[in-house]
Write a protein that holds these residues in place. Structure first.
Motif, PDB file in Angstrom:
ATOM      1  N   GLY A 103       0.797  -1.265   0.092  1.00 42.55           N
ATOM      2  CA  GLY A 103      -0.228   0.371   0.016  1.00 42.55           C
ATOM      3  C   GLY A 103       0.433   1.297   0.232  1.00 42.55           C
ATOM      4  N   TYR A 104       0.138   2.349  -0.109  1.00 39.42           N
ATOM      5  CA  TYR A 104       0.827   3.748   0.157  1.00 39.42           C
ATOM      6  C   TYR A 104       0.617   4.505   1.189  1.00 39.42           C
ATOM      7  N   PHE A 105       1.198   4.784   1.958  1.00 34.59           N
ATOM      8  CA  PHE A 105       0.839   5.640   2.787  1.00 34.59           C
ATOM      9  C   PHE A 105       1.685   6.513   2.895  1.00 34.59           C
ATOM     10  N   PRO A 106       1.377   8.011   4.274  1.00 27.06           N
ATOM     11  CA  PRO A 106       1.751   9.765   4.204  1.00 27.06           C
ATOM     12  C   PRO A 106       3.372   9.281   4.843  1.00 27.06           C
ATOM     13  N   ARG A 107       4.029  10.157   3.997  1.00 27.70           N
ATOM     14  CA  ARG A 107       5.618  10.097   4.599  1.00 27.70           C
ATOM     15  C   ARG A 107       5.347  11.608   4.694  1.00 27.70           C
ATOM     16  N   MET A 108       5.782  12.721   4.315  1.00 33.91           N
ATOM     17  CA  MET A 108       5.666  14.188   4.222  1.00 33.91           C
ATOM     18  C   MET A 108       4.647  14.753   4.661  1.00 33.91           C
ATOM     19  N   ALA A 109       3.299  14.132   3.377  1.00 36.75           N
ATOM     20  CA  ALA A 109       1.573  14.565   4.217  1.00 36.75           C
ATOM     21  C   ALA A 109       1.544  13.716   5.158  1.00 36.75           C
ATOM     22  N   VAL A 110       0.940  14.932   6.046  1.00 38.95           N
ATOM     23  CA  VAL A 110      -0.007  14.015   7.569  1.00 38.95           C
ATOM     24  C   VAL A 110      -1.143  13.261   7.466  1.00 38.95           C
TER      25      VAL A 110
END
Length: 835
Positions: A103-110
């Motif tokens: 899956g994809y998960f927040p990194r620089m985004a909250v």
């Protein structure tokens, strides 16, 4: 950062690391391996001079800048889903590594991207408030605005700009217009127009209606255009760079093969007595005096398909169909560019808006799902650049920047800092402990030594000065049994390709016409032995798709790991990768009996079966193995004839592959990892890529259950029909037509259509309109339906997936227990060094 040039220091550093690599591990009192949190991981890379993620497209640059950059989102194992499905008991449980969802998960985004309007074209992002460059400069929404404006800068013309304007990526409104506003006028194909003495020359003019005597080549991409071939070329046994081909006809109008043009634009050809150009594929060999070399019958000895090119594109022609005189780069000589179509687009018209210090929004010209948005925002390519350093690096009228070079290094905002860069020597990284995710990385330092030659890298590994090296080709045999060897599958799948319709029908093999025989050959191949003893290394593959293909970008599991992907191979001896000699013999006997009953052969007659392959030592090993294996299984009535040919005879125009003049041959396909049904288009008889001569796949009608897709399309259609007519775009109206056609082909929840349309209409068009619940399973089902038809007809015998091989030092620990189709071996976040 220090900039060093002393080769002595490079040598000193190399020779002082050998003591810390490969020593026996240290265990604690509980017999647990002790992690070395201060160690340096030593690896290598070929020479790289620029790490600017906006301009550099080579893999080496990506490897180096990925440690220094960050992204709004990151791909990772989906541990929550894995635990929910019983595939893991806790985060970090790699018992079922290959089956773990992605899956994809927040990194620089909250948080995950917010769909502002619910239509997939307007997205909001909120940033973390602890983001900064290594020098302490804060990163906020204004940093992203500056950075993306540079990525799309019409003066810089960055190679990676398409990530923010191409419809296949993240097409910001007006981004392409902004990027191309200073680009010269182009034709409808996107190629620059040139004017010579006010005569317009374009590649678009080379449509076949433009005139003769130019050669028409059906190429798929430019199938209605007269084509030029270009690039690095093999000519008469010598590599020649930057040569061009022209296509010509003889005096009678017959199409000839392309003439080679040298750097001066002169044609390297021979002329016959009538002044006709002789194509280079039939060029006579000459002696030192320039006289033709004759064979025993007094006929000229000819070169066979002596020239090849690496690419093609339409020719530059005027409206009358006359070809321009071009230089060695293929550009019309004395051609003038014009800018009459240029339209100034201010940045404010681009679909990017800062909402507040840590919030920005984007508007897209076509809808995207949240997954697609995160996919396109998961690398440093769409990350940020340091505003001050980037601006200071602009040169040559702001058309270039030195940012990312050794003179103006990329300023890190990622998990590592580049603390030393020796030109031509090494890159030394150190973990950025101020980074918000630094605890995810347990390797303190990473050093990339610049090594351009594989033999040198292997030797450095043997001497204990590298922790990893590639060991493909001649080096694989030495490390094939090493416990530290890691194999990484690629998308390239090789197969034995049948032809059941030779140019001369009388030459058709009597057994190949029967599906039972083709199936017999499938079951006769021991793929595990093949990839260890015959053609190592490889991954045994008995389906038409390998282990790393996904039915769509959004599918969390690989197609092969899905229920549908496993089910389609269930009847084909999956425990032994399709090898079943008893079944093979039974099917062979059935095919042989049918051939006798149909009067093609008499009982006891030996049937010859021709295997045509490129004449190379490795292929002879493969051919002899296949001959011995099949003759042993099928018995005395089967004889495999081995026919080794030259590359031109195999792959050239009118050659074995082109004409189907073989019983089987050895070939491979690769690409489209996240578009599994799309990859199967090469096996559609309606496709220009189709090489499996004599089979009809494209128009075969297939049925697949698509209840969720049917419901989704009904809802999408209702939404579109409820809109005011004046609000409908051309795309909306096209979708209405497609949706209505799609729904008309259902009987209950079962959809029926041809193989070809399942790919190009259903998969690429209708069901790709938006995400819907159940989409992942249905895309797997579509893929399985297509693959099942290929296996039913047995148009070829899948063999193995190509792999890359690397060997690691004993101190490198990987938490992943096997290769994962998305995560590979886990990367830096899931590996460490032990003492």
């Amino acid at each position: 950062m220090k900039k060093l040039f002393s080769f002595l220091l490079v040598l000193l550093a190399l020779f002082t690391v050998s003591a810390c690599i490969g020593e026996a591990p240290i265990f604690d009192d509980d017999d647990e391996i002790v992690m070395d949190t201060e160690a340096t991981y030593f690896t290598s890379i070929s020479e790289t001079v620029n790490l600017n993620p906006y301009s550099e497209t080579l893999a080496n640059a990506n490897t180096l800048y990925s440690l220094l950059t960050d992204s709004l989102y990151i791909g990772d194992y989906d541990w929550d889903l894995a635990i929910e499905l019983g595939l893991a008991e806790e985060v970090g449980d790699f018992t079922n590594t290959a089956l773990l969802p992605f899956g994809y998960f927040p990194r620089m985004a909250v948080d995950f991207p917010e769909d502002v309007t619910g239509r997939g074209t307007h997205w909001r992002f909120t940033l973390r408030q602890d983001l900064e460059f290594e020098d302490g400069t804060p990163i906020d929404a204004h940093t992203f605005e500056y950075s993306w404006r540079q990525l799309l800068d019409p003066l810089l013309l960055n190679a990676r700009a398409s990530n923010l304007y191409d419809t296949g990526n993240l097409p910001l409104v007006n981004a392409e217009k902004y990027f191309t506003q200073l680009v010269p006028d182009v034709d409808e194909l996107g190629f620059v127009k040139y004017y010579v003495n006010d005569v317009e020359y374009t590649r678009a003019n080379s449509r076949i209606e433009a005139g003769e005597p130019y050669f028409y080549a059906q190429s798929g991409l430019y199938e209605d255009y007269f084509i030029e071939l270009f690039g690095t070329t093999w000519y008469l046994g010598t590599f020649i760079d930057d040569v061009w081909y022209d296509f010509w006809t003889d005096a009678a109008g017959n199409v000839l093969a392309p003439d080679v043009v040298d750097d001066d634009g002169d044609h390297i050809v021979f002329l016959d007595s009538a002044g006709n150009r002789i194509p280079n594929r039939n060029m006579p060999k000459v002696d030192d005096e320039g006289d033709p070399i004759l064979d025993d019958e007094g006929e000229p000895v000819l070169w066979l398909a002596a020239a090849y090119a690496t690419g093609f594109r339409p020719a530059y022609m005027d409206a009358a169909g006359d070809r321009a005189i071009v230089d060695s780069a293929g550009i019309p000589v004395d051609g003038e560019e014009r800018f009459e179509d240029a339209v100034e687009i201010p940045w404010e018209d681009v679909g990017f808006e800062v909402i507040s210090e840590y919030v920005f929004e984007i508007r897209l010209s076509s809808k995207k799902s949240a997954w697609q948005v995160m996919t396109n925002l998961s690398s440093g390519i769409t990350g940020v650049v340091h505003p001050e350093n980037y601006e200071d690096g602009k040169i040559e009228g702001d058309t270039r920047t030195t940012y990312g070079t050794i003179d103006n290094p990329l300023v890190s905002y990622g998990p590592y800092n580049l603390i030393e860069w020796v030109d031509g020597g090494f890159f030394l990284y150190e973990r950025n402990d101020d980074h918000y995710a630094s605890e995810d990385y347990r390797i303190k330092r990473i050093r990339y030594d610049v090594i351009n030659d594989q033999s040198t890298a292997v030797n450095e590994f043997r001497q204990g000065r590298l922790d990893v090296t590639g060991v493909g080709g001649e080096y694989y045999e030495q490390y094939r049994t090493s416990p530290y060897l890691k194999l990484s599958p690629a998308t390239l799948i090789f197969r034995f390709e049948f032809s059941i319709d030779r140019p001369n029908p009388d030459d058709n093999n009597v057994l190949s016409q029967y599906a039972e025989f083709r199936q017999a050959l499938y079951f006769a191949v021991d793929r595990e032995t093949f990839v260890t003893d015959v053609r190592a290394p490889g991954f045994p593959t008995h389906g038409f798709l390998g282990p790393i293909y996904f039915a769509s970008e959004q599918n969390p599991f690989s197609y092969r790991a899905s229920q549908a992907g496993q089910g389609v191979l269930a009847p084909f001896s999956p425990a032994t990768y399709g090898y079943n000699p008893v079944m093979a013999k039974s099917l062979y006997d059935q095919a042989y009996a049918k051939a006798v009953a149909d009067g093609y052969i008499t009982q006891g007659q030996v049937v010859d079966f021709e295997f045509v392959f490129f004449n190379a030592e490795t292929n002879w090993i493969m051919a002899n193995w296949l001959k011995a294996t099949t003759e042993a299984i099928f018995g005395p009535t089967f004889n495999m004839e081995l026919n080794a040919v030259t590359s031109p005879e195999l792959t050239g125009a009118g050659g074995v592959w082109d004409s189907g003049n073989h019983d089987i041959t050895f070939a491979g396909w690769q690409g489209l990892q996240f578009w599994a049904p799309g990859m199967l288009q090469v096996y559609s008889s309606n496709s220009t890529h189709f090489n499996d001569i004599g089979f009809e796949t494209g128009n075969v009608e297939l049925s697949v259950e698509l209840p969720a897709g049917k419901l989704a399309v009904q809802e999408w259609l209702a939404d579109l029909l409820a809109m005011d007519e004046e609000d409908l775009t051309a795309a909306d109206e096209s979708y209405i037509d497609s949706f209505q056609t799609f729904l008309s082909k259902f009987e209950g929840d079962v959809y029926t259509d041809t193989y070809h349309r399942l790919i190009f209409f259903v998969y690429y068009n209708v069901l790709d309109y938006d995400l819907y619940e159940g989409r992942e399973d249905e895309f797997d089902a579509i893929t399985a339906t297509l693959e099942a038809e290929l296996l039913r007809q047995m148009i070829g015998v899948p063999l193995f997936t190509s792999v890359s091989a690397a060997v690691y030092s004993a101190r490198v620990v990987f938490e992943a227990q096997e290769y994962h189709a998305r995560m590979g071996w886990g990367g830096l976040r899931y590996m460490y060094l032990k003492k």
